[in-house]
Design a protein around this motif. Sequence first.
Motif: not given
Length: 422
Positions: A175-191
């Motif tokens: 199988i062929y896969y594409g792995i994209l390395n991106i800069n994105t925003k992440h919202t951390p889980m609640k404390h």
Amino acid sequence: MSSLIGENNCYGGDQEVTESVKVRLYPTDKQKCKINQNIGNRGFIWNKMLGKIKHENVKPTMKNLNNILKELQIDYPFLKDSESSSRQQVFIDLIRAYNKHKKEGAGFPKFKSRKNPNSSFRIQANNNNIRLNVRKNRIHVPTIGKIKFRTSKEYKQKIHESEINNMTIKYENGIYYGILNINTKHTPMKHCFEAIGIDIGIKRPLTCSDGLKIEELDLTKEEKNIKYYQREMDKKEYGSNHFLIAQQKYWKAVNKKINKKNDYYHKITNDIVKNNQVIAIETLNIKGWFKNSRWAPKLQRIALYEIIRQLKYKSKRNKREIIQVGRFFPSSQKCSNCGYQYYDLELGEEDWICPECGKHHDRDLNASINIKNEGLRLILEEIIKTIFVRDCHGLRCAGIGSTILTFHSSKNMLINRESPTS
């Protein structure tokens, strides 16, 4: 060990992260030829450079390897058919692998083989050369063209809105896969205000201090199918149509096993990280365990290192504190009720009774409670050293002299404990 009560840990909000998104690719026959050529050229350059390092004692520096690449492009013109940045990424990866061998004790870099079913090459994003067409489900890759891809709507939107750093095209088990390395925003889980200790073992992969026991995933059916199709491939002539059909079925069975195990581990680690602010685990010598011929097959099957890796990166992204207690901490021998250490505990004993207080212990559960307590003690030691007072969403710590005044939350994890230094 980073501070548990830090500015970044206390207050939420989106954070910039680097993330890899894996998508399924459906290249045409012509595009498959170009992808395979790029993969082949990468392996060819890698082997030529590694041969120079191994047999001619060439020092693996950027300058030396770049000069070797220029010579190879003159001697072998077909290398210019592959994407330019993918050729440069080869010696960057080779230098990284060599440094890992020298500094971290990893194995010496190995020569690439055509028979390896998992091969890849990486293209660096530059001047918008890697573009996504969300409406048509196409991704433009230089020298290859527009390749059809498939992923979820959520990830498709995330890739479209993010900056792409690079893309790795990988051929894995048919199988062929594409792995994209991106800069994105992440919202951390609640404390949250919970702590957990995790005992990691061979018979039972995870035992948590809250009583949760994670058993080994049953992959008997998948392993049986893999063995069956391996035998079918052995009966066929190599390269024939019947062989290729059996090979496709074999790869499908392998992928099913891998996906099932990955899904299981991601669900477990997500649940642990989501519900606990402090996660304490053991420092294990997994490499040493592999030297035991009886343990090695099971260790390979349950992949303990993968569980630890997932816990670490998910804790870091979601502002959780993960603590590894010392390798020689007697978590199984120590009574979690009174602190008595039972030196005569045998390796095969699953439960024991404390001679001091008479409490009956499940070996793994008792170990996980001790790991949790030791992890919290290490945090308190750090707080005492820094001696600070800070409010954080209802969680307060105060260190004055050698006495911890309070460490309280919705469930009192530790209250009015004397410090170990007193």
